[in-house]
Scaffold this active site. Structure first.
Site, mmCIF file in Angstrom:
data_model
loop_
_atom_site.group_PDB
_atom_site.id
_atom_site.type_symbol
_atom_site.label_atom_id
_atom_site.label_comp_id
_atom_site.label_asym_id
_atom_site.label_seq_id
_atom_site.Cartn_x
_atom_site.Cartn_y
_atom_site.Cartn_z
ATOM 1 N N VAL A 1 52.349 34.914 44.926
ATOM 2 C CA VAL A 1 51.078 35.146 45.621
ATOM 3 C C VAL A 1 50.975 34.261 46.869
ATOM 4 C CG1 VAL A 1 48.558 35.094 45.428
ATOM 5 C CG2 VAL A 1 49.941 35.851 43.490
ATOM 6 N N GLU B 1 57.238 39.376 31.861
ATOM 7 C CA GLU B 1 57.990 38.115 31.836
ATOM 8 C C GLU B 1 59.035 38.180 30.719
ATOM 9 O OE1 GLU B 1 56.995 35.313 33.712
ATOM 10 O OE2 GLU B 1 55.234 36.264 34.602
ATOM 11 N N ASP C 1 46.110 37.520 28.672
ATOM 12 C CA ASP C 1 45.801 37.697 30.086
ATOM 13 C C ASP C 1 44.531 38.546 30.250
ATOM 14 O OD1 ASP C 1 46.765 37.773 33.060
ATOM 15 O OD2 ASP C 1 46.428 39.865 32.535
ATOM 16 N N LYS D 1 40.474 37.709 31.794
ATOM 17 C CA LYS D 1 39.780 38.537 32.778
ATOM 18 C C LYS D 1 38.445 39.052 32.240
ATOM 19 C CE LYS D 1 44.125 39.783 35.001
ATOM 20 N NZ LYS D 1 45.267 40.735 34.913
ATOM 21 N N GLY E 1 50.771 42.161 41.660
ATOM 22 C CA GLY E 1 51.726 42.350 42.748
ATOM 23 C C GLY E 1 51.428 41.399 43.888
#
Lengths: 409, 409
Positions: free
Chosen positions: A12, A185, A196, A200, A298
């Protein structure tokens, strides 16, 4: 000119630098200021880049430089990110981050510090990558009271489930494919066990309902137990299996928040969200359901959301954006077993007595699937409190319980 | 306390008043100011309301009152809305509107006046009703260059097409049903001929690409010619017919912008947008496709977007939001016939020579449908410039052309 620092030069972080440099002109037009990267913090060496001179391994250079007004934290993890972000905010720097782990663990505290120091703490990229979600919720839907939020919040698991549904691949084969493509991963636990997505939904619940929700308070169930039998039966019943993050206000001033694989009806827009795409559905009292959809991860999508937050900070160096929630409390999230739901149940080793038992226990209007494999029985219950449903399932005799999954509307 | 005026007390205007009054506490918390409706402008009498004392029939009261800092224009139509909005902006009042006709006709001019007078002109509600679209595009996607925008922008026509597709109702029957349910006007032309969608794609194109697009520059084709035969053939080919507003950057510094009924593949998320729902797909160079979905019209959804804009104006009385585009020019929009596309063609009264002719003219890899009604031939072309495709269609002999429709990917 406004000086910014980027902490972290991974996937990122390098995207953030790339966008700030390649889109410099249009970005400065929108921010009404030229944005200059003064430092990039990373412990690794990056030689031969056009901006190699900006690298530093010393956080103190950033923290102690009063010329740095905005800091992007894209290192990930809670430590040392938390200490760095906290110090920057305390020193009057606005901070933007893509770090969902940090926001889910420390969001309320960092928002309070930002407020006390009259700076901004923004984190659009932490949920849904490049998909606009948090700012539209906070700003465009500001005239609404939110009542429910649900979504497909993890691209890796959605890719795996899509391969299982569309190509009949087993979980293991689909996971291997996701790893080969770089979507998963080597250690896929954070994705496939639902952690994950859990972070969120914590952030979405906090923003939507105004109070911090800690990941420890939210039951997360992953997709490792999903079988092709369940995928096939779900299809015959008119559903698709998706990993859903869900939260909603309850009548008792508490909320429910959870992550689980669920049967989603084919008429529900979430059922059409495939591959690595994410989507979030927000229900407001005025707007009803609004959905945000796109690539949830991404390099460039996520980095573009970080850069948009940087632009917003530069435009609002002296005003605060409305983005705030209170500290959480221990009893705020209702135990999942006390929440009403609908269950899909698959039974094996069942004899002819099972179907009549189901009707006697769950009611005549339970949805029984006709064309199952021999000795298997599959049905979807009506809505009841989860623990009552599970107690009823335990009463069934002459069969084994192979799977119980949530079914949503 | 900030004083605001609401011009118009129709469906949206009464919703704006209702939300500002019922959600007063949470709104003032978000705006950090109490928001007081000082005037409501309407020529009609509204007696017996809790806020009947706020009504006036005289625009001058609002224009000449320096205490009114924000004005919501929800009257609709270009005149007198344009003159009123212009005067308010010139007098230093921020203006928000739901009026797509006004923004599509005069947006660039009014944005310039707002800029010159250091006030805001916001219009989130003009596209997609309560769905957040314009602000996320301008802010969350600020680090992107937009390349293409497409959407289902009109709920009335989408309702009619959904009834045709799902329930096999004719256009006339579905329109009648939409009228009975209050989704369509007695005179449905603005919706069914594509004019409403046309205004919205003009606004989206202007915001996305930075230059005003006038409705007169955009070819709009409605849904009145769509038949159940086309719906059925589309289904067999794997498509659903939707009314699509589309715009994209071209290589020659021009853009394409148009509204037309199109075959949308079932794998495209837009194909699943049904009933009165709308959706907008925005392609950014960093994010790729992002979709915004929800109810595109209705009293409370639209009013909630107007109120969110009011809150934003109150929070930014002294700063300008980034929302701007330049004036348009005559040659900016490429003639539709010069734009590459893919066509669905339905031929009737066709004999056995037609299929071979199609392959000879359009290429062997054209997509021919097998199971048509006797003497009918249906196919989808490859991508070519539209006028070239239409010229080729004219060369076909021993058949009649019953329909040509766009097909998108």
């Amino acid at each position: 000119m406004v000086n910014v620092a980027v902490m972290g030069h991974g996937v990122v972080g390098s995207g953030v630098a790339e966008i700030l440099l390649t889109h410099a002109e249009s970005i400065s037009r929108k921010a009404k200021e030229e944005i200059n990267i003064k430092y990039i913090l990373d412990l690794r060496d990056f030689e031969g880049l056009s901006y190699s001179d900006k690298f530093t391994k010393d956080f103190r250079k950033i923290a102690d430089d009063d010329e740095v007004l905005v800091v992007a934290e894209v290192m990930g993890g809670v430590h040392p990110a938390y200490d760095y972000v906290k110090e920057c905010l305390l020193k009057g720097k606005s901070v933007v981050t893509s770090n969902k782990e940090l926001v889910a663990a420390k969001g309320a505290e960092l928002l309070k510090i930002a407020q006390d120091n009259n700076v901004n703490f923004l984190f659009e990229a932490s949920v849904g990558g490049g998909i606009p979600v948090l700012r539209p919720m906070a700003q465009c839907m500001a005239a609404n009271e939110m009542t429910e939020i649900s979504g497909i919040l993890n691209g890796t698991t959605n890719f795996i489930l899509t391969k299982m549904v569309k190509e009949n691949l087993s979980f293991d084969t689909a996971l291997k494919m996701a790893q080969d493509l770089g979507y998963a991963e080597r250690n896929p636990d954070a994705d496939v066990l639902g952690h994950d997505a859990c972070r969120k939904i914590c952030i979405l619940a906090a923003l939507g309902f105004g109070k911090h929700v800690y990941p420890e308070q939210v039951k997360a169930t992953g997709i490792t137990e999903i079988t092709l039998e369940d995928v096939d039966y779900a299809d015959k019943l008119g559903y698709v299996i998706k990993l859903i993050g869900h939260c909603a206000k309850l009548d008792n001033d508490k909320i429910t928040a959870a992550v689980y694989p669920a049967l989603v009806p084919k008429s529900n827009m979430l059922s059409g969200v495939n591959d690595v795409y994410n989507a979030v559905v927000v229900k407001g009292d005025a707007t009803d359901d609004v959905m945000f959809y796109g690539k949830g991860a991404g390099k460039l999508p996520t980095a573009s959301a970080v850069v948009a937050d940087i632009i917003d900070c530069v435009k609002h160096l002296k005003t605060r954006k409305y983005l705030f929630w209170e500290d959480g409390d221990q009893n705020y999230v209702e135990a999942q077993e006390n929440v009403p739901t609908r269950l899909y149940v698959r039974l094996t080793d069942a004899d002819n007595s099972v179907a009549p038992q189901i009707k006697a226990i769950f009611g005549d209007d339970v949805k029984l699937l006709n064309n199952t494999v021999a000795n298997e029985v599959v049905f979807i219950t009506n809505v009841e409190v989860e623990k009552d449903l599970l107690n009823k399932v335990e009463k069934l005799q002459n069969c084994k319980v192979a799977a119980t999954l949530h079914a949503i509307d």
